[in-house]
Scaffold this active site. Sequence first.
Site, PDB file in Angstrom:
ATOM      1  N   SER A 165     -18.433  10.009   2.005  1.00  0.00           N
ATOM      2  CA  SER A 165     -17.514  11.063   2.445  1.00  0.00           C
ATOM      3  C   SER A 165     -18.142  11.936   3.529  1.00  0.00           C
ATOM      4  O   SER A 165     -19.320  12.288   3.477  1.00  0.00           O
ATOM      5  CB  SER A 165     -17.113  11.939   1.270  1.00  0.00           C
ATOM      6  OG  SER A 165     -16.403  13.044   1.745  1.00  0.00           O
ATOM      7  N   ARG A 188     -15.772  13.196  14.304  1.00  0.00           N
ATOM      8  CA  ARG A 188     -16.207  11.839  13.970  1.00  0.00           C
ATOM      9  C   ARG A 188     -16.687  11.031  15.171  1.00  0.00           C
ATOM     10  O   ARG A 188     -17.764  10.447  15.152  1.00  0.00           O
ATOM     11  CB  ARG A 188     -15.051  11.071  13.317  1.00  0.00           C
ATOM     12  CG  ARG A 188     -14.804  11.481  11.898  1.00  0.00           C
ATOM     13  CD  ARG A 188     -13.660  10.687  11.302  1.00  0.00           C
ATOM     14  NE  ARG A 188     -13.415  11.140   9.930  1.00  0.00           N
ATOM     15  CZ  ARG A 188     -12.452  10.668   9.146  1.00  0.00           C
ATOM     16  NH1 ARG A 188     -11.621   9.747   9.597  1.00  0.00           N
ATOM     17  NH2 ARG A 188     -12.296  11.115   7.931  1.00  0.00           N
ATOM     18  N   GLY A 233       0.841  -1.191   0.000  1.00  0.00           N
ATOM     19  CA  GLY A 233       0.000   0.000   0.000  1.00  0.00           C
ATOM     20  C   GLY A 233       0.875   1.240   0.000  1.00  0.00           C
ATOM     21  O   GLY A 233       2.029   1.200  -0.446  1.00  0.00           O
ATOM     22  N   LEU A 254      -3.143   8.952   4.731  1.00  0.00           N
ATOM     23  CA  LEU A 254      -2.324   8.922   3.522  1.00  0.00           C
ATOM     24  C   LEU A 254      -0.989   9.591   3.814  1.00  0.00           C
ATOM     25  O   LEU A 254       0.072   9.135   3.393  1.00  0.00           O
ATOM     26  CB  LEU A 254      -3.045   9.648   2.386  1.00  0.00           C
ATOM     27  CG  LEU A 254      -4.433   9.108   2.025  1.00  0.00           C
ATOM     28  CD1 LEU A 254      -5.066   9.950   0.938  1.00  0.00           C
ATOM     29  CD2 LEU A 254      -4.327   7.659   1.582  1.00  0.00           C
TER      30      LEU A 254
END
Lengths: 237, 656, 251
Positions: B284, B337, B42, B448
């Site tokens: 999203s 979140r 990855g 990322l």
Amino acid sequence: MPQSPPALVTFWNSSIGKKIVVALTGLVLVFFLIAHLSGNLLIFVGQKAFNDYAYFLHHLLHGAGVWIARVVLLTSLVLHVVATVQLTIKNRASRTAYQKEATQRASKSSRIMIWSGFTVLAFIIYHLLHFTARLGPYSSFNDLTVTRPDGSTSLDAYQMVINGFSSLPAVIFYVIAISLLCSHLSHGVASIFQTLGLSTSKTRPLYKKLALIYSAVIWVGFLSIPIAIYFFRLGQA
Amino acid sequence: MSLDSKIPEGPLSQKWTKHKMDSKLINPANKRKYKVIVVGSGLAGGSAAATLAELGYQVECFCYQDSPRRAHSIAAQGGINAAKNYQNDGDSVQRLFYDTIKGGDFRSREANVYRLSEVSCNIIDQATAQGVPFAREYGGLLANRSFGGAQVSRTFYARGQTGQQLLIGCYQALEKEIQKGGVKMHTRTEMMDLVLVDGHAKGIVVRDMVTGEIRTHAADAVLLCTGGYGNVFYLSTNAMGCNVMAAFKAHKRGAYFSNPCYTQIHPTCIPVSGDYQSKLTLMSESLRNDGRIWVPKSKEDAAAIREGKKKASDIPDEDRDYYLERKYPSFGNLAPRDIASRAAKEACDDGRGVAKSGLGVYLDFRDAIDRLGEDTIRARYGNLFQMYEKIAGENPYQQPMMIYPAVHYTMGGLWVDYNLMSNLPGLHVLGEANFSDHGANRLGASALMQGLADGYFVIPTTIANYLATQTPGSITEEHEAFNSAKKEVEERIQKLMSIQGTKTVDYYHRELGLLIWDKCGMARDKAGLEEAIEKVKVIRDDFWKNVFIPGEANGLNMELEKAGRVADFLEFGELLLRDAHQREESCGGHFRSEHQFTDTDAEVQSGKTQVGEAKRHDDEFSYVSAWEFTGVDNEPVLHKEELIFEEAQPSIRSYQ
Amino acid sequence: MNLTLKVWRQKNANDPGQLETYQAKEIPSEASFLEMLDIVNNQILEQGQDPIHFDHDCREGICGMCSLNINGIPHSKEQGITTCQVHMRKFSDGDTIWIEPFRAKAFPIVKDLVVDRSSFDRIIQAGGYIDVRTGSAPDANSVPISKEVADAAFDAATCIGCGACVAACKNASAMLFVSAKASHLNQLPQGAPEKEARVIGMVEQMDEEGFGNCTNHFECEAVCPKSISADNIAKLNRDYLLAKAKQSVSS
């Protein structure tokens, strides 16, 4: 370091290179067809006009013109056929068959290109034997002559066509072949633009229309002659 | 074994510069003598493998998918943070550092986070040079968007496919090195065990998933870049194949596992529609900008909706509970979140869920469409609405979407020091598989960033510190340790195949997942955790008695692959529960119901926070838990790395 | 709903393989296509048999791993989605569904519906990258790229490498895949220096892998889950012609 083969060889050996050859030779043949048709349509003007046109072709550049054209056309045809046959063999080898096949976008014409192509090829050979080489049963065409104003004689191309299309089997074969040729063209002409990299999704429908119009013109144009001769007795007393 | 985090001396902002200067160098002629194993392809693994090969090391890279391009980094939608300050809105390395530390609820290591912020800018440069098509302004320069947990606009993005584009960039770099001979790639190959020689990680045992062959590979160092363990919950937004096997096998060989209880639950996923469901799909977070989240005020209305007797539009505004707007008037539907997730759970636990299963809340665009028009909403969210319609079969322009939280990312992972090396010398852990940068909660657009920071910029420097101490190629597959590890793997497979029971692997996975989701999901408590620890053992024992695996081991056998992974989840799940059990506080993604603010707390009375918010106990729990394996049925040993905050003083994480 | 499945079963690469018929019973219409297969596999497992093997991973349409040919069409007749995004509500009770692997000589079957697409990786190795050493990149904003170019490059870059284009093509051509990658990189200023080498390298590798060539059927475009345009193919044809012309002149 081993010498790598020249670019032209690797170009021919590559799938895209070969396709580009097909497109370019196809383009030559497309232009030829239009020229051929415009000449042929002179048959409707009359015997003289048609025979003058034939005479002009044969004496262009002191007779060299027709040979140059023949060489170019024959080369194009051979390359077109060899490349497409090779490509088709490779394509067949690349695919394994589905038990359940389905097609979404590919037109019927696009999927029978090799068969329409072979039929047209057979037709071209027949056509050349018929009107150009005048071999076998068509050797009698050599007896059809006209006298030119300067006193010389030349072949009576007009009468050749009239006689040629007085036979029903010839007309039927001609109709089938021209129809398949037009099917071939309807996909082929649009493909030229795609293969030469001149098409985008904006222009693609335009090219498709162009190809259809072109094919229709070729179909109507070429078929009008045998139909007129056989069914409407054109040029027959 | 002591936990030496090897954080360099000196001021925070100088540590990485100093460390790079102090790190050992290996001369180019010697680099090619060293072999490095990279497990996973990855963002972390791919970037590490490509970069190490560029430097001259011999790299062998392994992935279970059919191509390195398929690693689950590809699914990240939102973006990648970097402290470029292209927007001139006051961003800086320092600010990104602080936001990340605070977002992680002061449970991450300052030095690592600072370094992450520092190299974030290089990642954007690197990716752009590789051809990653980040969004651009009309002037041709890179665009940014804002993201949760930050007041600056620092997120670079590539439509809704940032992960895909970054991974493809990284994959291309990897393929380039494969072509040049620097990397040997092994696809459809799964790591089954770690091989230790004299306590050092010197190789791995793998299974060729196509032929079933068990092979060993020796190297001078091993890098695990194998992602997170979210699939321990069975249903998650992770790919079906994501698993904990590599990390857990390393753990069983002695690597410490840190903070497994820190799991992130994402609030906007498509709800479960039935027990056949295989995975969850994330929508999203940006939808919360215009969508309003609600459930009916009354249980009767909710029940009527569940039974199909009423529709959302039948409920008048005064009977709707826009609970986020009610509870968090200033942040409203944009609450962080974890908070949004917990609030959804509370509403559903209260019997007011609207999905058939009872587990779902509305995300309603009615008002936004009235205000802005359908076209504007389509321009903003068209592809998401389309995705929703494909999956849920309902038109979200007409009916509100239904959403429910789902497991998304795991902050915990193998313990690593500043060099990204675990407590086992030679074993390095990168990306989501390590614990190091996100503390108890990860901010959006940071995963990322971390994967690529580790692979492109950190490990290429720090690995030399280990390799320089090793004689290259000194250990080969001939060593006895490889033989015995291989044998153990073969025996385990044999054992799995020979059970020939009656229940499927998925059955056990689902049982485990339901249990952990129930007892250690969005909210946890002591009694529930203790109950779950006992139950997980029961499921595990039953698995080893009654699981059924058809076919043969010497060929492609997906049930066998799953069985190996689930067997590890069954052991790992217990560790996760134990970690949640020992952490008697609430922080980030770990919410212990016993530890929340009540109206008797001074912080609530002074308005710093409110009732129901997570309550940390910095005096007792400001540490990284690092678990040592002591045997499957033995209690693991807890080691602690104290967290020292020099720059960012822990405070109440408030987003009010 | 109840369905009849005709599924390609093949033990390994050497096995000739054949279609087997399965009854899929009581499939909820909300289930995804792959979940339907999960249910069928569960039934197969209960009978102690080897389940149907198929590739899948992310199950959200982005990893490119899933690869079924459904009723003769890769990723089913639904436009712009992958197999994992197909839902059963698109089928009707009593339907017969044909499920086959992606078929092409360059995609040998591994088992059942699982195929080997490593030929795609080798095409990328032949030039599908920009050679930039880590750490040597200039500041990301040092080269402005117009939004139009960036967007066009992006459209091509959305390829997920699933291979549906090959599977749908009557010639098993990989032109859409190859051209999408070439187009993505060739359009960007970063990718310009290697443009010719990239185009020639990737095309030669594509030929070597045994893919067919494009005869402009546009089946690929119809099945591409990311709706990548065949304009890229036209572009690749042109770029290849120019690259070869340049090569023949310069060498």
